[in-house]
Design an enzyme around this catalytic site. Structure first.
Site, short mmCIF file in Angstrom:
data_model
loop_
_atom_site.label_atom_id
_atom_site.label_comp_id
_atom_site.label_asym_id
_atom_site.label_seq_id
_atom_site.Cartn_x
_atom_site.Cartn_y
_atom_site.Cartn_z
N THR A 25 0.94 -1.08 -0.08
CA THR A 25 -0.15 -0.01 0.07
C THR A 25 0.88 1.25 -0.02
O THR A 25 0.32 2.41 -0.18
CB THR A 25 -1.03 -0.07 1.19
OG1 THR A 25 -0.24 -0.02 2.37
CG2 THR A 25 -1.80 -0.98 1.26
N TYR A 32 13.87 -2.97 16.45
CA TYR A 32 13.86 -2.84 15.23
C TYR A 32 14.82 -3.59 14.52
O TYR A 32 14.78 -4.54 13.73
CB TYR A 32 13.58 -1.46 14.66
CG TYR A 32 13.45 -1.39 13.18
CD1 TYR A 32 12.47 -1.76 12.47
CD2 TYR A 32 14.69 -1.10 12.38
CE1 TYR A 32 12.38 -1.86 11.03
CE2 TYR A 32 14.64 -0.88 11.05
CZ TYR A 32 13.46 -1.33 10.36
OH TYR A 32 13.42 -1.54 9.05
P1 NDP Z 1 6.12 2.17 4.38
O1 NDP Z 1 5.61 2.67 5.75
O2 NDP Z 1 6.13 3.08 3.44
O3 NDP Z 1 5.17 0.84 4.14
C1 NDP Z 1 5.36 -0.32 5.23
C2 NDP Z 1 4.32 -1.24 4.44
O4 NDP Z 1 4.13 -2.22 5.39
C3 NDP Z 1 2.88 -0.74 3.99
O5 NDP Z 1 2.44 -0.73 2.90
C4 NDP Z 1 1.90 -1.09 5.18
O6 NDP Z 1 0.70 -1.38 4.82
C5 NDP Z 1 2.49 -2.39 5.52
N1 NDP Z 1 2.41 -2.97 6.70
C6 NDP Z 1 2.57 -2.75 8.07
N2 NDP Z 1 2.00 -3.48 9.04
C7 NDP Z 1 1.46 -4.44 8.43
C8 NDP Z 1 0.69 -5.68 8.72
N3 NDP Z 1 0.48 -5.79 9.87
N4 NDP Z 1 0.16 -6.13 7.62
C9 NDP Z 1 0.42 -5.89 6.36
N5 NDP Z 1 0.81 -4.80 5.97
C10 NDP Z 1 1.38 -4.19 6.89
O7 NDP Z 1 8.00 1.43 4.59
P2 NDP Z 1 8.80 1.27 3.50
O8 NDP Z 1 8.35 1.04 2.15
O9 NDP Z 1 9.99 1.86 3.68
O10 NDP Z 1 9.14 -0.26 4.36
C11 NDP Z 1 8.96 -1.55 3.50
C12 NDP Z 1 10.01 -2.36 4.60
O11 NDP Z 1 11.33 -2.04 4.23
C13 NDP Z 1 9.78 -2.60 5.80
O12 NDP Z 1 10.01 -4.24 6.40
C14 NDP Z 1 11.02 -1.79 6.42
O13 NDP Z 1 11.38 -2.17 7.53
C15 NDP Z 1 12.09 -2.02 5.38
N6 NDP Z 1 13.25 -1.07 5.14
C16 NDP Z 1 12.80 0.26 5.10
C17 NDP Z 1 13.86 1.36 4.94
C18 NDP Z 1 13.70 2.51 4.84
O14 NDP Z 1 14.45 3.57 4.82
N7 NDP Z 1 12.51 3.13 4.47
C19 NDP Z 1 15.29 0.78 4.92
C20 NDP Z 1 15.53 -0.72 5.05
C21 NDP Z 1 14.33 -1.50 5.32
P3 NDP Z 1 -0.63 -1.33 5.59
O15 NDP Z 1 -0.32 -0.01 6.71
O16 NDP Z 1 -1.68 -0.82 4.54
O17 NDP Z 1 -1.03 -2.46 6.11
C1 8X3 Z 2 15.47 1.30 7.98
C2 8X3 Z 2 16.69 1.95 8.14
O1 8X3 Z 2 18.51 3.02 9.43
O2 8X3 Z 2 16.19 3.90 9.66
O3 8X3 Z 2 15.42 -0.02 8.31
O4 8X3 Z 2 16.92 1.56 10.42
S1 8X3 Z 2 17.16 2.52 9.40
#
Ligand code: NDP
Ligand code: 8X3
Length: 251
Positions: free
Chosen positions: A11, A149
């Site tokens: 999403t 985390y």
């Molecule tokens: P966003 O917050 O933009 O997206 C997170 C997504 O996870 C949303 O689509 C949300 O959808 C979904 N989500 C959260 N909880 C649930 C749940 N219980 N069931 C189903 N869906 C869920 O974050 P990112 O796109 O940045 O993150 C995506 C992944 O990448 C995560 O695992 C994050 O830890 C990881 N990550 C992110 C980094 C960054 O700097 N952005 C760096 C490294 C890793 P909805 O709320 O609609 O359910």
């Molecule tokens: C997301 C990157 O550095 O904010 O996983 O933990 S950081």
């Protein structure tokens, strides 16, 4: 070859970028998440190769039922992208909210293992499949406030490597993509409880990675021949690097 790809957390952020990139590359995507209206919007944008499907990855019954709850012609999953995840808060461990810790564990660990357990047996039976986990540099490098985390992402890394140990010799592949700073998603806004200014400050003055950069990497990984397993991909923007140990000196 056209693949059917199930993406959790489609999403927003990476998940939406994965959906767009995979459909553009000619694949079919099952886009899942809790905010169904966003999935419907994605379906309107991407057409019949995008199936919106409501799923909370912390709902164990829904996850267990998912392989047979999908429409019959969408049940063979070639690629499972365990992307749904979140960080909540950046306070020191001793001040953190225990409910936030539980939510991170339920989503980033339990969600990932239940999704994997739901789809792995069919992949093994077909001797074909890819599990693409989204870890983080936080699973390798500690930082203040990273406690649970980072711990969840260390789990994702080790779970991915251990799956490989069970799957050796099969064409069932497992990769952990471990990004650093990625702007353009809701990650930091979620971490800071919707405080957009605080979230924007995380990326101020940097050229961070984008969700599209992560999607590009994912597209490459799934395009490789079946005998090629990329175990881990650690990615950072050039504006980021790991630095030194923290040392507290007496004044
Ligand atoms: P966003 O917050 O933009 O997206 C997170 C997504 O996870 C949303 O689509 C949300 O959808 C979904 N989500 C959260 N909880 C649930 C749940 N219980 N069931 C189903 N869906 C869920 O974050 P990112 O796109 O940045 O993150 C995506 C992944 O990448 C995560 O695992 C994050 O830890 C990881 N990550 C992110 C980094 C960054 O700097 N952005 C760096 C490294 C890793 P909805 O709320 O609609 O359910
Ligand atoms: C997301 C990157 O550095 O904010 O996983 O933990 S950081």
């Amino acid at each position: 070859m056209r693949k059917t790809i199930l993406v959790t957390g489609a999403t927003a952020g990476f998940g939406a970028a994965f959906a767009r990139r995979f459909v553009k590359d000619g694949h079919r995507v099952i886009a899942t998440g809790r905010r169904v209206e966003r999935l419907e919007k994605l379906a309107a944008e991407l057409g019949a190769n995008l199936l919106p499907f409501a799923l909370d990855v912390t709902d164990k019954e829904a996850v267990a039922a998912l392989p047979t709850a999908l429409p019959a012609d969408w049940q063979t999953i070639d690629v499972l992208v365990n992307n749904a995840g979140l960080a909540l808060g950046l306070a020191p461990a001793q001040q953190s909210d225990l409910d936030d810790w539980d939510t991170m564990i339920a989503t980033n660990i339990t969600g990932v293992i239940h999704m994997t357990r739901a789809f792995l047996p069919a992949m093994v039976a077909r001797n074909d499949g890819i599990i693409l986990n989204i870890g983080s540099v936080a699973g390798t490098y500690p930082y203040p406030g990273g406690h649970v985390y980072g711990g969840t992402k260390a789990f994702v890394k080790q779970f991915s490597l251990n799956l490989r140990a069970d799957l050796v010799g099969l064409n069932v592949r497992v990769t952990d993509i471990e990004p650093g700073m990625v702007a353009g998603s809701e990650f930091s806004a979620v971490r800071f409880g919707g405080d957009e200014a605080k979230a924007a400050a995380v990326y101020a003055g940097t050229k961070s990675l984008s969700p599209e950069d992560i999607a590009e990497t994912a597209a490459w990984i799934i395009s490789l021949p079946p005998h090629v397993n990329i175990n881990r991909v650690e990615m950072m923007p050039t504006s980021q690097a790991s630095d030194r140990f923290a040392v507290k000196r007496q004044s």
